[in-house]
Write a protein that holds these residues in place. Structure first.
Motif, PDB file in Angstrom:
ATOM      1  N   PRO A 125       4.623  14.626   4.306  1.00 25.37           N
ATOM      2  CA  PRO A 125       3.751  14.044   3.284  1.00 25.37           C
ATOM      3  C   PRO A 125       4.536  13.601   2.055  1.00 25.37           C
ATOM      4  CG  PRO A 125       2.902  16.160   4.062  1.00 25.37           C
ATOM      5  CD  PRO A 125       4.282  16.029   4.587  1.00 25.37           C
ATOM      6  N   ALA A 126       4.055  12.506   1.435  1.00 23.33           N
ATOM      7  CA  ALA A 126       4.535  12.064   0.120  1.00 23.33           C
ATOM      8  C   ALA A 126       6.022  11.756   0.078  1.00 23.33           C
ATOM      9  CB  ALA A 126       4.176  13.104  -0.938  1.00 23.33           C
ATOM     10  N   ASN A 186      -3.374  15.587   3.268  1.00 19.90           N
ATOM     11  CA  ASN A 186      -2.133  15.106   2.679  1.00 19.90           C
ATOM     12  C   ASN A 186      -2.101  13.578   2.705  1.00 19.90           C
ATOM     13  OD1 ASN A 186      -0.760  17.731   2.339  1.00 19.90           O
ATOM     14  ND2 ASN A 186      -0.804  17.764   4.587  1.00 19.90           N
ATOM     15  N   TYR A 187      -1.259  13.008   1.860  1.00 16.67           N
ATOM     16  CA  TYR A 187      -1.058  11.568   1.935  1.00 16.67           C
ATOM     17  C   TYR A 187       0.377  11.281   2.370  1.00 16.67           C
ATOM     18  CZ  TYR A 187       1.404  11.483  -2.614  1.00 16.67           C
ATOM     19  OH  TYR A 187       2.293  11.680  -3.633  1.00 16.67           O
ATOM     20  N   TYR A 188       0.528  10.150   3.028  1.00 16.15           N
ATOM     21  CA  TYR A 188       1.824   9.755   3.589  1.00 16.15           C
ATOM     22  C   TYR A 188       2.166   8.346   3.106  1.00 16.15           C
ATOM     23  CZ  TYR A 188       1.084  13.758   6.652  1.00 16.15           C
ATOM     24  OH  TYR A 188       0.861  15.026   7.138  1.00 16.15           O
ATOM     25  N   LEU A 189       3.429   7.996   3.255  1.00 15.81           N
ATOM     26  CA  LEU A 189       3.929   6.728   2.709  1.00 15.81           C
ATOM     27  C   LEU A 189       4.600   5.889   3.800  1.00 15.81           C
ATOM     28  CD1 LEU A 189       5.464   8.226  -0.562  1.00 15.81           C
ATOM     29  CD2 LEU A 189       3.308   6.971  -0.348  1.00 15.81           C
ATOM     30  N   PHE A 201       8.910   8.814   0.932  1.00 14.92           N
ATOM     31  CA  PHE A 201       9.196   7.443   1.331  1.00 14.92           C
ATOM     32  C   PHE A 201      10.213   7.422   2.470  1.00 14.92           C
ATOM     33  CE2 PHE A 201       7.709   6.295  -2.994  1.00 14.92           C
ATOM     34  CZ  PHE A 201       6.863   5.256  -2.648  1.00 14.92           C
ATOM     35  N   GLN A 203       0.854  -1.194   0.000  1.00 16.31           N
ATOM     36  CA  GLN A 203       0.000   0.000   0.000  1.00 16.31           C
ATOM     37  C   GLN A 203       0.883   1.236   0.000  1.00 16.31           C
ATOM     38  OE1 GLN A 203      -3.079  -0.030   2.920  1.00 16.31           O
ATOM     39  NE2 GLN A 203      -3.829   2.001   2.418  1.00 16.31           N
ATOM     40  N   GLN A 204       0.642   2.133  -0.953  1.00 16.65           N
ATOM     41  CA  GLN A 204       1.572   3.237  -1.148  1.00 16.65           C
ATOM     42  C   GLN A 204       1.155   4.548  -0.491  1.00 16.65           C
ATOM     43  OE1 GLN A 204       1.748   2.630  -5.534  1.00 16.65           O
ATOM     44  NE2 GLN A 204       3.950   2.603  -5.270  1.00 16.65           N
ATOM     45  N   ASP A 205      -0.120   4.784  -0.334  1.00 18.59           N
ATOM     46  CA  ASP A 205      -0.508   6.079   0.204  1.00 18.59           C
ATOM     47  C   ASP A 205      -1.588   5.928   1.277  1.00 18.59           C
ATOM     48  OD1 ASP A 205      -2.072   5.237  -2.000  1.00 18.59           O
ATOM     49  OD2 ASP A 205      -3.071   7.189  -2.031  1.00 18.59           O
ATOM     50  N   TRP A 228      -4.123   8.336   3.708  1.00 20.93           N
ATOM     51  CA  TRP A 228      -4.692   9.671   3.895  1.00 20.93           C
ATOM     52  C   TRP A 228      -5.274   9.762   5.310  1.00 20.93           C
ATOM     53  CZ3 TRP A 228      -4.735  13.331  -0.176  1.00 20.93           C
ATOM     54  CH2 TRP A 228      -4.261  12.842  -1.401  1.00 20.93           C
ATOM     55  N   SER A 246       7.912   1.438  -4.430  1.00 20.40           N
ATOM     56  CA  SER A 246       8.160   2.661  -5.188  1.00 20.40           C
ATOM     57  C   SER A 246       8.274   2.268  -6.651  1.00 20.40           C
ATOM     58  CB  SER A 246       9.456   3.328  -4.715  1.00 20.40           C
ATOM     59  OG  SER A 246       9.763   4.448  -5.536  1.00 20.40           O
TER      60      SER A 246
END
Length: 415
Positions: free
Chosen positions: A281-282, A239-242, A284, A230-232, A234, A264
């Motif tokens: 946010p965003a 914002n989205y996080y990794l 890796f 799972q990459q993102d 919310w 990635s």
């Protein structure tokens, strides 16, 4: 004719007397020199003493070391040990072991024969074995929980698979991959069973529906990552996080691991220790210290519950919520997968939300402790709540909290 018969009779008597002789002693001795034999440090079955041919036959449950078996002999009065010198000693049963006793001026050598047997029918770590679901392949057994776990009413089941019997897990998807994580459809566990007749099925990783079904968690099959981690995430701040999220993998042979992973592009990286919760946010996490992920089979979900025999429960690091989504700190139906140090895979499911009266389910911490008590040294939480389900030979174990089986996108099966 009579002479020939007499000669044959004499010959047979001589052969019989020689075969029964002991240590150059031609006298037949049928005394019970050895009264009993006990195995002190292994799980044993039947033990047979044959004082006529001077042999002890021992049944030991398979998958135990045979090189350090502690044996205690109970000798008849007047019998003493010669080799080893003590009636209680450690034997290497892989090396044609013997022991020698003495009665008066005579010595007798006994051989020890060992036969490995399947684990007897019975409980596992206090969980009674369930035989309500029909026959299972060799190396797979099912157990039902005691009435209470972690001080709460419980309806839970585990399927235990022995790796030494060639058992492992696989991950099956509910449809073809249309694009990235999007699948052509979803299925109930019963529909998975109808297609594959798997002896044990549990629900797998996380998914969502947005004008189609998307499998959010990692899936690795036949040595290839077919859906990345799972990459993102919310969390609600716009914002989205990794974060690195939990996975459980069959690396190779008898090696199974719980790890944390990110994907990635087309590359997946796995971390052997918890990764800090992201603050930017965003971005890796650093790939230094991670390995390029390779495995025979892998399933993603999270959080990791146990790593190297220690409860870690990294729901904060993996950005799961306490009372929503995974509901880390509240009672819920749960599904999990783990492995033990002695070569067992454990698939776990528990009922919750009072589908059975006064049976609320468990928190993640409680689930981790249950798995630790079951001997797991690595363990991962899978999708839970209304998705939680285990089928044994196609039959339900727990009552799904939705009132019926939920459509899911991945399932973990034993094979």
């Amino acid at each position: 004719m009579k002479k020939i018969f007499n000669f044959l009779l004499i010959g047979l008597l001589l052969i019989f007397t020689g075969a029964c002789g002991d240590d150059n002693d031609s006298t037949i001795d049928l005394s019970d020199h050895i009264e009993s034999v006990s195995i002190l440090n292994k799980v044993a079955g039947n033990i047979t003493i044959d004082n006529f041919i001077h042999q002890v036959s021992v049944e030991l449950v398979e998958d135990q070391s045979l090189s350090d078996v502690q044996i205690k002999l109970t000798l008849k009065d007047g019998v003493t040990m010669v080799n080893p010198s003590s009636a209680e000693a450690t034997y290497d049963l892989t090396a044609s072991p013997k022991f020698t006793i003495k009665i008066g001026d005579r010595q007798y050598s006994y051989t020890i024969k060992v036969k490995e047997i399947e684990e007897p029918v019975g409980p596992y770590k206090g969980w009674p074995q369930s035989t309500d679901f029909g026959d299972l392949p060799k190396g797979i057994r099912v157990y039902k929980s005691p009435a209470q776990l972690q001080g709460k009413n419980a309806v839970a089941y585990i399927a235990v698979a022995k790796v030494s019997k060639g058992r492992t897990f696989d991950v099956v998807l509910s449809g073809t991959i249309v694009d990235g994580k999007k699948l052509s459809g979803a299925k109930t566990p019963a529909e998975f069973y109808a297609e594959g007749s798997y002896p044990v099925i549990i629900n797998g990783g996380y998914f969502t529906y947005q004008s189609g079904y998307y499998n959010l968690s990692l899936v690795c099959r036949n040595g290839s990552v077919v859906i990345g981690a799972q990459q993102d995430v919310w969390p609600g701040d716009g914002n989205y996080y990794l974060p690195a999220r939990g996975i459980f993998s069959h690396i190779q042979g008898s090696e199974y691991k719980a790890e944390w992973a990110v994907t990635s592009g087309t590359s997946t990286y796995a971390y052997s220790s918890p990764v800090a919760k992201p603050t930017q946010p965003a971005v890796f996490p650093p790939f230094e210290g991670a390995r390029a992920y390779t495995a025979q089979t892998g399933i993603g979900a999270g959080p990791v519950l146990i790593k190297n025999g220690v409860v870690v429960n990294t729901y904060v690091n993996e950005m799961f919520k306490e009372t929503t989504d995974v509901g880390a700190t509240i009672n819920n139906p749960r599904t999990a997968i783990g492995s033990t140090s002695d070569g067992r895979l454990i698939l776990f499911v528990c009922e919750g939300r009072n589908m059975t009266a006064n049976t609320p389910g468990f928190t993640l911490e409680e689930t981790a402790k249950i798995l630790l008590d079951l001997g797991c040294v690595e363990a991962l939480n899978l999708d839970g709540g209304g998705s939680s389900c285990m089928l044994i030979n196609g039959k339900e174990t727990i009552k799904p909290s939705d009132g019926e089986q939920r459509l899911i996108t991945s399932a973990v099966v034993l094979k």
